[in-house]
Design an enzyme around this catalytic site. Sequence first.
Site, PDB file in Angstrom:
ATOM      1  CG  ASP A 160      -0.367   0.079   2.524  1.00 26.43           C
ATOM      2  OD1 ASP A 160       0.426   1.006   2.757  1.00 26.43           O
ATOM      3  OD2 ASP A 160      -0.666  -0.776   3.396  1.00 26.43           O
ATOM      4  CE1 TYR A 161       0.913   7.808  -2.371  1.00 26.21           C
ATOM      5  CE2 TYR A 161       0.842   8.406  -0.045  1.00 26.21           C
ATOM      6  CZ  TYR A 161       1.076   8.746  -1.361  1.00 26.21           C
ATOM      7  OH  TYR A 161       1.482  10.014  -1.674  1.00 26.21           O
TER       8      TYR A 161
END
Length: 233
Positions: A101-102
Amino acid sequence: MRINKFLAECGVASRRACDRLIAEGKVTINGRAASLGDDAGEGDDVCVDGVPVQRKKSNRYFLLNKPKGYVCTVRDDKGRKTVMDLLPAGAGRVFPVGRLDYDTEGLLILTDDGELAFRLTHPKNEIPKTYLAKIEGTIAERELNMLRAGVEIDGKLTGKSKVKVLEASKTYTKLQVIISEGRNRQVRRMFDAVGKHVAFLKRTAVGDMRLGQLPRGKVRELSSDEVFYLKNL
């Protein structure tokens, strides 16, 4: 050969991503829209978004130490930076295998080998992935045992995992977490399920392949021995 496998071997994307392209009507075989059960071979004219594709003679394999602040997609409709921005010129038409994820850092494999991507990401293969997590505050043995046994995410229990405390203080705890699934934001959500917030998360290994000393944001090509290892995990 099934059309999704054909596309994967052409380096278009993973089999799952190719299934989506087919379902969205972006793939044609000899001028007609492809269906998920169709077959394709060397003699067929296969296009994605009108662009002809053909099977590759060789594949590329990269290992990236992903920094936070990048998304694991080939392109992003929100204009965010993607992991593709970190690849060297001439890397070819590769794509990320799975996602971080980011805000998560660490080991990410990128390739144009759809078969390998399928092998590493399909749940049935139970490929272990190792993470370093830093949570806020302390964690009790009871909560560790809950994580190890499986916690509920979206109404379904996670599989068994290995969780070990590496360092502890009154304000934070560092842990090693090994899982063999790949649900969306799984490690973060596992800790959420026991009331703990993950302040930092980094993937350090896939199987026995480790990130090592590769600096954050840097990329290197995998050796033939490393590719052989991943194909036989």
